[in-house]
Scaffold this active site. Structure first.
Site, PDB file in Angstrom:
ATOM      1  N   ASN A 276       6.819   4.186  -1.028  1.00 43.19           N
ATOM      2  CA  ASN A 276       7.313   2.816  -1.167  1.00 43.19           C
ATOM      3  C   ASN A 276       8.546   2.826  -2.089  1.00 43.19           C
ATOM      4  O   ASN A 276       9.058   3.894  -2.410  1.00 43.19           O
ATOM      5  CB  ASN A 276       6.193   1.942  -1.755  1.00 43.19           C
ATOM      6  CG  ASN A 276       6.244   0.525  -1.213  1.00 43.19           C
ATOM      7  OD1 ASN A 276       7.321  -0.083  -1.193  1.00 43.19           O
ATOM      8  ND2 ASN A 276       5.118  -0.005  -0.787  1.00 43.19           N
TER       9      ASN A 276
ATOM     10  N   ASN B   7      14.628  -5.033  -4.221  1.00 39.35           N
ATOM     11  CA  ASN B   7      13.999  -6.253  -3.698  1.00 39.35           C
ATOM     12  C   ASN B   7      12.750  -6.604  -4.478  1.00 39.35           C
ATOM     13  O   ASN B   7      12.049  -5.730  -4.983  1.00 39.35           O
ATOM     14  CB  ASN B   7      13.688  -6.099  -2.195  1.00 39.35           C
ATOM     15  CG  ASN B   7      12.283  -5.592  -1.938  1.00 39.35           C
ATOM     16  OD1 ASN B   7      11.318  -6.364  -1.926  1.00 39.35           O
ATOM     17  ND2 ASN B   7      12.151  -4.274  -1.778  1.00 39.35           N
TER      18      ASN B   7
ATOM     19  N   PHE C 196       5.908  -9.966  -0.720  1.00 41.73           N
ATOM     20  CA  PHE C 196       5.075 -10.161   0.486  1.00 41.73           C
ATOM     21  C   PHE C 196       5.213 -11.559   1.078  1.00 41.73           C
ATOM     22  O   PHE C 196       4.209 -12.243   1.345  1.00 41.73           O
ATOM     23  CB  PHE C 196       3.585  -9.924   0.178  1.00 41.73           C
ATOM     24  CG  PHE C 196       3.172  -8.484   0.089  1.00 41.73           C
ATOM     25  CD1 PHE C 196       3.756  -7.507   0.866  1.00 41.73           C
ATOM     26  CD2 PHE C 196       2.137  -8.108  -0.763  1.00 41.73           C
ATOM     27  CE1 PHE C 196       3.356  -6.182   0.781  1.00 41.73           C
ATOM     28  CE2 PHE C 196       1.723  -6.790  -0.849  1.00 41.73           C
ATOM     29  CZ  PHE C 196       2.337  -5.833  -0.081  1.00 41.73           C
TER      30      PHE C 196
ATOM     31  N   ASN D  95       5.884  -5.559  -6.148  1.00 38.11           N
ATOM     32  CA  ASN D  95       6.233  -6.976  -6.275  1.00 38.11           C
ATOM     33  C   ASN D  95       5.066  -7.955  -6.209  1.00 38.11           C
ATOM     34  O   ASN D  95       5.266  -9.160  -6.213  1.00 38.11           O
ATOM     35  CB  ASN D  95       7.277  -7.338  -5.211  1.00 38.11           C
ATOM     36  CG  ASN D  95       8.536  -6.509  -5.393  1.00 38.11           C
ATOM     37  OD1 ASN D  95       9.016  -6.355  -6.501  1.00 38.11           O
ATOM     38  ND2 ASN D  95       9.042  -5.941  -4.306  1.00 38.11           N
ATOM     39  N   THR D  96       3.848  -7.442  -6.109  1.00 36.22           N
ATOM     40  CA  THR D  96       2.661  -8.293  -6.245  1.00 36.22           C
ATOM     41  C   THR D  96       1.998  -7.861  -7.542  1.00 36.22           C
ATOM     42  O   THR D  96       1.684  -6.672  -7.709  1.00 36.22           O
ATOM     43  CB  THR D  96       1.699  -8.097  -5.051  1.00 36.22           C
ATOM     44  OG1 THR D  96       2.352  -8.570  -3.876  1.00 36.22           O
ATOM     45  CG2 THR D  96       0.402  -8.862  -5.243  1.00 36.22           C
TER      46      THR D  96
ATOM     47  N   LYS E 124      -0.250   4.008   1.863  1.00 31.58           N
ATOM     48  CA  LYS E 124       1.148   4.128   1.419  1.00 31.58           C
ATOM     49  C   LYS E 124       1.192   4.180  -0.104  1.00 31.58           C
ATOM     50  O   LYS E 124       0.604   3.326  -0.773  1.00 31.58           O
ATOM     51  CB  LYS E 124       1.970   2.948   1.937  1.00 31.58           C
ATOM     52  CG  LYS E 124       3.463   3.077   1.628  1.00 31.58           C
ATOM     53  CD  LYS E 124       4.263   2.138   2.476  1.00 31.58           C
ATOM     54  CE  LYS E 124       5.749   2.218   2.189  1.00 31.58           C
ATOM     55  NZ  LYS E 124       6.525   1.331   3.043  1.00 31.58           N
TER      56      LYS E 124
ATOM     57  N   SER F 116       3.267  -1.678  -3.350  1.00 28.85           N
ATOM     58  CA  SER F 116       4.417  -2.563  -3.547  1.00 28.85           C
ATOM     59  C   SER F 116       4.481  -2.969  -5.010  1.00 28.85           C
ATOM     60  O   SER F 116       3.472  -3.364  -5.594  1.00 28.85           O
ATOM     61  CB  SER F 116       4.281  -3.810  -2.680  1.00 28.85           C
ATOM     62  OG  SER F 116       5.207  -4.781  -3.138  1.00 28.85           O
TER      63      SER F 116
HETATM   64  C1  FMN Z   1      13.416  -5.890   1.486  1.00 21.81           C
HETATM   65  C2  FMN Z   1      12.324  -4.857   1.580  1.00 21.81           C
HETATM   66  C3  FMN Z   1      11.029  -5.265   1.882  1.00 21.81           C
HETATM   67  C4  FMN Z   1       9.999  -4.325   1.964  1.00 21.81           C
HETATM   68  N1  FMN Z   1       8.731  -4.740   2.285  1.00 21.81           N
HETATM   69  C5  FMN Z   1       7.730  -3.827   2.376  1.00 21.81           C
HETATM   70  C6  FMN Z   1       6.404  -4.215   2.720  1.00 21.81           C
HETATM   71  O1  FMN Z   1       6.143  -5.392   3.003  1.00 21.81           O
HETATM   72  N2  FMN Z   1       5.446  -3.262   2.756  1.00 21.81           N
HETATM   73  C7  FMN Z   1       5.708  -1.945   2.462  1.00 21.81           C
HETATM   74  O2  FMN Z   1       4.806  -1.102   2.486  1.00 21.81           O
HETATM   75  N3  FMN Z   1       6.958  -1.549   2.165  1.00 21.81           N
HETATM   76  C8  FMN Z   1       7.954  -2.444   2.105  1.00 21.81           C
HETATM   77  N4  FMN Z   1       9.232  -2.026   1.800  1.00 21.81           N
HETATM   78  C9  FMN Z   1       9.472  -0.585   1.514  1.00 21.81           C
HETATM   79  C10 FMN Z   1       9.985   0.176   2.736  1.00 21.81           C
HETATM   80  O3  FMN Z   1       9.058   0.155   3.779  1.00 21.81           O
HETATM   81  C11 FMN Z   1      10.284   1.650   2.339  1.00 21.81           C
HETATM   82  O4  FMN Z   1       9.088   2.269   1.938  1.00 21.81           O
HETATM   83  C12 FMN Z   1      11.287   1.769   1.212  1.00 21.81           C
HETATM   84  O5  FMN Z   1      12.288   0.805   1.328  1.00 21.81           O
HETATM   85  C13 FMN Z   1      11.931   3.159   1.151  1.00 21.81           C
HETATM   86  O6  FMN Z   1      12.619   3.453   2.353  1.00 21.81           O
HETATM   87  P1  FMN Z   1      14.227   3.303   2.516  1.00 21.81           P
HETATM   88  O7  FMN Z   1      14.850   4.039   1.374  1.00 21.81           O
HETATM   89  O8  FMN Z   1      14.542   3.846   3.868  1.00 21.81           O
HETATM   90  O9  FMN Z   1      14.500   1.833   2.419  1.00 21.81           O
HETATM   91  C14 FMN Z   1      10.270  -2.952   1.724  1.00 21.81           C
HETATM   92  C15 FMN Z   1      11.585  -2.550   1.444  1.00 21.81           C
HETATM   93  C16 FMN Z   1      12.609  -3.473   1.375  1.00 21.81           C
HETATM   94  C17 FMN Z   1      14.007  -3.001   1.052  1.00 21.81           C
END
Ligand code: FMN
Length: 383
Positions: free
Chosen positions: A270, A117, A121, A188-189, A241, A186
């Site tokens: 993350n 992804n 944000f 993506n910023t 995080k 993140s």
């Molecule tokens: C579509 C998407 C959006 C996410 N947005 C955020 C976010 O806004 N802030 C954040 O700290 N992590 C964000 N994450 C990361 C998740 O909180 C998590 O740390 C990461 O996906 C790893 O866990 P998983 O393997 O269970 O998905 C996002 C993940 C995905 C897939």
């Protein structure tokens, strides 16, 4: 619901673009969240067994939480508890509302149980989120489980003004949630992850903790050293995080801020900017997309980070483990590596809403087999 979800619901959802499917599912949950009856029905099917944990002054009925990014608008706050989660982390939210990156920006690599992804944000901004949270409280639909908020930096705010941007959000939200996660990881910023640098992070945490200290007249307490807390802390715990792409040296630098800035815990991790090898052609295509990778390929690296953090802090600093958890084996792996709590995002997308109940039941069983009474006995056992 494992089998019916995988065979019936998931194929329908996966026919749609990943973000559309996400929005559709969230809309249904948001609608259900407004109805006590609907929430009751969800709870009947999906509530998890009790597996109590106490961490940084908060009580959790089980250690499995909803990861950040799933509910950025706080649209379904009451529903997460009914889906069996022991806690939820809302957001990421930024001081300024922002629409995020252009779509498409969320991609499934189905053969690998992964997601890439680059949402960037997308969120309604701090003020709107605060209003939404206050609304849930006002109508009496606030969940019993601890609710956290993930704080990000607004894209338009220069890095040099990041501390103020985070602090502005915290000031507005501090009384509306039980804990906060400073998200400097993140991918993506643009340049956000530079804020993991010790000096930059120190400035952000200093600004946040100054506001936190002003919340009431109570002197600072050692949140994570206080034995077995029985009530909510007077100030919300502040966690950080981290990215799985950080070196252990960089992680150790961050740990240097734990005592001076009263960091209550680390969320590891993350999404990653790295990509694994794969022979699957469609996954290769998805992996060529820019953004952060989550799901199964992240599991091992995230566990490695947890293990390192636990060893370095001699188990004194609570860790929320997140990354590639799909079943009780994955969850147990992270607990014995040192995580006290866990979170799920991608696993929920692939396994469906029964995942929490299944994992908690699996953990209860494992404790029984190991002859343990409490989950904390297993934390860091492998180290
Ligand atoms: C579509 C998407 C959006 C996410 N947005 C955020 C976010 O806004 N802030 C954040 O700290 N992590 C964000 N994450 C990361 C998740 O909180 C998590 O740390 C990461 O996906 C790893 O866990 P998983 O393997 O269970 O998905 C996002 C993940 C995905 C897939």
């Amino acid at each position: 619901m494992g089998w019916p979800y995988r065979k019936l619901v998931r194929p329908l959802l996966f026919q749609q673009d990943a973000e559309h499917a996400h929005n559709f599912a969230l809309k249904q949950l948001a609608r259900a969240s407004r109805s006590k009856f609907a929430c009751g029905v969800i709870g009947k099917f999906f509530s998890a067994p009790e597996l109590p944990v106490e961490v940084f002054g908060l009580k959790f009925s089980n250690p499995i939480g909803l990861a950040a990014g799933m509910d950025k608008h706080a649209a379904a706050v009451p529903a997460w508890e009914k889906l069996g989660f022991g806690f939820s982390e809302l957001g990421g939210v930024t001081w300024h509302a922002q629409s995020g990156n252009p779509a498409p920006r969320m991609f499934r690599a189905v053969a690998e149980d992964a997601i890439v992804n680059r949402m960037g944000f997308n969120n309604p901004g701090t003020e709107a989120l605060a209003q939404k949270l206050a609304e849930w409280k006002k109508i009496g639909r606030w969940p019993d489980h601890p609710v956290g908020i993930n704080l990000g930096k607004s894209k338009i705010t220069p890095l040099a003004e990041a501390a103020e941007d985070y602090a502005n959000s915290f000031r507005v939200l501090r009384d509306l949630a039980d804990f906060f996660v400073v998200n400097v990881s993140s991918p993506n910023t643009p340049d956000l992850r530079q804020l993991q640098d010790k000096a930059a992070l120190d400035e952000i945490l200093a600004a946040i903790q100054e506001i936190n200290r002003g919340r009431d007249g109570v002197p600072p307490s050692q949140i994570f050293d206080s034995g077995t807390p029985t009530r909510r802390p007077s100030r919300p715990p502040i966690l950080v995080k981290v990215a799985p792409d950080l070196s252990f040296e960089a992680l150790d630098e961050i740990l240097g801020l734990v005592a001076p800035r009263n960091i209550a815990g680390i969320v590891a991790t993350n999404t990653t900017i790295s990509r694994p090898q794969t022979n699957d052609i469609s996954a290769q295509k998805i992996y060529s997309e820019a953004g952060g990778l989550s799901g199964r390929p992240l599991r091992a690296r995230s566990t490695e980070m947890i293990r390192h953090l636990h060893q370095q802090t001699r188990g004194k600093l609570p860790i929320i483990g997140v990354g590639g958890i799909f079943d009780a084996d994955d969850a147990w792996e992270k607990i014995i590596a040192g995580a006290s709590l866990l979170q799920i995002y991608t696993g929920l997308v692939y396994e469906g809403p029964g995942i929490t109940k299944k994992i908690v039941a699996g953990l209860v069983q494992r404790l029984e087999i190991a002859g343990m009474k409490h989950l904390h006995e297993a934390v860091g056992l492998a180290n």
